[in-house]
Motif scaffolding. Structure first.
Motif, PDB file in Angstrom:
ATOM      1  N   THR A 102      61.683 -71.931-117.226  1.00  0.00           N
ATOM      2  CA  THR A 102      62.781 -71.817-116.262  1.00  0.00           C
ATOM      3  C   THR A 102      62.442 -72.556-114.974  1.00  0.00           C
ATOM      4  N   SER A 103      61.188 -72.468-114.545  1.00  0.00           N
ATOM      5  CA  SER A 103      60.782 -73.168-113.318  1.00  0.00           C
ATOM      6  C   SER A 103      60.886 -74.679-113.491  1.00  0.00           C
ATOM      7  N   ILE A 104      60.624 -75.178-114.685  1.00  0.00           N
ATOM      8  CA  ILE A 104      60.758 -76.621-114.942  1.00  0.00           C
ATOM      9  C   ILE A 104      62.201 -77.057-114.765  1.00  0.00           C
ATOM     10  N   PHE A 105      63.142 -76.326-115.358  1.00  0.00           N
ATOM     11  CA  PHE A 105      64.554 -76.692-115.238  1.00  0.00           C
ATOM     12  C   PHE A 105      65.037 -76.618-113.790  1.00  0.00           C
ATOM     13  N   ILE A 106      64.595 -75.593-113.060  1.00  0.00           N
ATOM     14  CA  ILE A 106      65.027 -75.450-111.669  1.00  0.00           C
ATOM     15  C   ILE A 106      64.418 -76.541-110.794  1.00  0.00           C
ATOM     16  N   ALA A 107      63.137 -76.797-110.962  1.00  0.00           N
ATOM     17  CA  ALA A 107      62.455 -77.792-110.135  1.00  0.00           C
ATOM     18  C   ALA A 107      62.990 -79.196-110.384  1.00  0.00           C
ATOM     19  N   PHE A 108      63.185 -79.562-111.648  1.00  0.00           N
ATOM     20  CA  PHE A 108      63.678 -80.901-111.962  1.00  0.00           C
ATOM     21  C   PHE A 108      65.106 -81.090-111.453  1.00  0.00           C
ATOM     22  N   ASP A 109      65.899 -80.037-111.504  1.00  0.00           N
ATOM     23  CA  ASP A 109      67.253 -80.109-110.952  1.00  0.00           C
ATOM     24  C   ASP A 109      67.206 -80.308-109.437  1.00  0.00           C
ATOM     25  N   SER A 110      66.290 -79.601-108.772  1.00  0.00           N
ATOM     26  CA  SER A 110      66.157 -79.724-107.316  1.00  0.00           C
ATOM     27  C   SER A 110      65.708 -81.128-106.916  1.00  0.00           C
ATOM     28  N   LEU A 111      64.911 -81.764-107.782  1.00  0.00           N
ATOM     29  CA  LEU A 111      64.414 -83.114-107.504  1.00  0.00           C
ATOM     30  C   LEU A 111      65.430 -84.191-107.869  1.00  0.00           C
ATOM     31  N   GLY A 112      66.548 -83.795-108.502  1.00  0.00           N
ATOM     32  CA  GLY A 112      67.591 -84.756-108.825  1.00  0.00           C
ATOM     33  C   GLY A 112      67.377 -85.521-110.120  1.00  0.00           C
TER      34      GLY A 112
END
Length: 398
Positions: A102-112
């Motif tokens: 879940t942290s991967i999906f959230i972090a990658f989304d935040s990074l664009g």
């Protein structure tokens, strides 16, 4: 008031009010910071999910991409490993996997980054994790074995010296060194409490097998650090050697709280004497080498985790990783580290033996279900974050 905000207020009740305000402020920065500060929401929501069965293992509990980093072990060597075990306990192996995915999906989304890239990274994590489990052999990452950006990270960390962190955290006056109150991470401790804390650490030094020899306390401040741990009592001590001129140590002492996973964990737990004992014991089981001076103690009937504040301890900040290839190597390493920690602690006091963990790694029929849940839950986290920000701006948390 929204149900979400009430859940947050209930969980953080009883913590230091001023520090909790800083926690809420940090959580309002972005969805990933919000995710880091709401581990309890993740596990409360997880109980509604139907997940594939997985072996019972010792888990970090709050595993995410910024809970890995460098530190100096008690053998004086530098390692890259999981570095936060506040929520650690015995649980299904899928718990750490889901929290990390879940942290991967959230972090990658935040990074664009494109959604497809995040999905590839999630699949890479599970593939590398499973491959390491299937082999049944744990490994560690240190400067000689590290690759890519992790190698650069550890090499720089190994070159850092104790005097560097002393310069950042202290001031010099009349040829004496004091902990700096100009540092925004430090606040003053009242005189009576400071005296009690200093006496406590001096006693720990003289009686604990984990304490440093021939040191005494020369200063103490309240320390502000982290996201999820904001609101806990946390102190920083300046220690000076009694037999070596101009030799100092910085020691961190953080209050231990019950694991946020515990109320929702189906696995029967050990009867730990204190929460700090739980944290340090599981950390020592899962890490290849324990962090320097890692110990636990009781102060005013509250348990605390003690360890050295090191010049080399740091976490990889994913917003600083702009190269996709760097991320690939880091995710690959993180997956192997998690599997290694589970293998290293396998068969101890209720955790699955290595044969069972290896068999789990050889199977792939559980992976899609975990990825689907993590992708779906990352969307819920972003929705919860938006609700939190609306309530925060309305002053609900003040």
């Amino acid at each position: 008031m929204s149900k979400l905000s009430q859940r947050l207020l209930d969980f953080n009740a009883g913590l230091l009010p001023e520090m909790v305000q800083l926690k809420y402020e940090a959580m309002a920065e972005n969805p990933f910071r919000f995710y880091r500060g709401t581990c309890h929401l993740f596990y409360e929501d997880l109980q509604k999910a139907e997940l594939p069965l997985s072996p019972h293992t010792w888990i970090c509990g709050d595993l995410h991409i910024e809970n890995y980093g460098s530190f100096k072990g008690d053998n004086k060597l530098v390692y890259f490993d999981m570095n936060d075990f506040d929520e650690a306990l015995l649980a299904p192996a899928s718990y750490d996997l889901l929290r990390m995915l879940t942290s991967i999906f959230i972090a990658f989304d935040s990074l664009g980054f494109e959604k497809e890239r995040a999905l590839k990274m999630a699949r890479l994590f599970l593939k590398s994790y499973s491959t390491t489990l299937a082999r049944g052999k744990a490994f560690c990452i240190e400067p000689r074995t590290a690759k890519g950006i992790v190698c650069d990270f550890l090499t720089r960390a190994d070159q850092n010296k104790g005097k560097d962190i002393l310069k950042k955290r202290t001031i010099s006056k009349n040829k004496k060194i004091f902990l700096s109150l100009e540092d925004e991470r430090h606040t003053k401790v009242d005189k009576k409490l400071k005296a009690e804390l200093s006496a406590h650490i001096n006693q720990w030094i003289s009686t604990s097998n984990d304490g440093p020899y021939n040191y005494e306390v020369k200063g103490c401040v309240f320390r502000i650090a982290g996201t999820g741990s904001l609101g806990l009592k946390r102190y920083l001590f300046l220690l000076k050697s009694t037999n070596t001129k101009n030799k100092y140590l910085l020691v961190d002492m953080k209050q231990a709280r019950p694991s946020a996973v515990a109320p929702y964990d189906p696995v029967k737990q050990l009867a730990w004497q204190t929460e700090a004992e739980r944290i340090t014991t599981i950390q020592k089981r899962m890490q290849y080498a324990s962090a320097a001076l890692l110990s636990h103690s009781l102060f005013r009937n509250e348990s605390y985790v003690i360890q050295e504040l090191q010049p080399v301890k740091d976490t990889i900040k994913f917003k600083q990783l702009e190269d996709y290839r760097d991320m690939y190597q880091v995710i690959d390493d993180m997956a192997g580290i998690l599997a290694s920690g589970q293998l290293r602690s396998g068969g101890i006091q209720g955790s699955s033996i290595i044969d069972e963990l290896s068999a789990f790694g050889q199977s792939a029929d559980w992976q899609d279900a975990l990825i689907d849940y993590a992708r779906s839950y990352s969307k819920k986290v972003k929705a919860d974050y938006r609700q939190f920000v609306r309530d925060y701006k309305k002053g609900v948390f003040k």
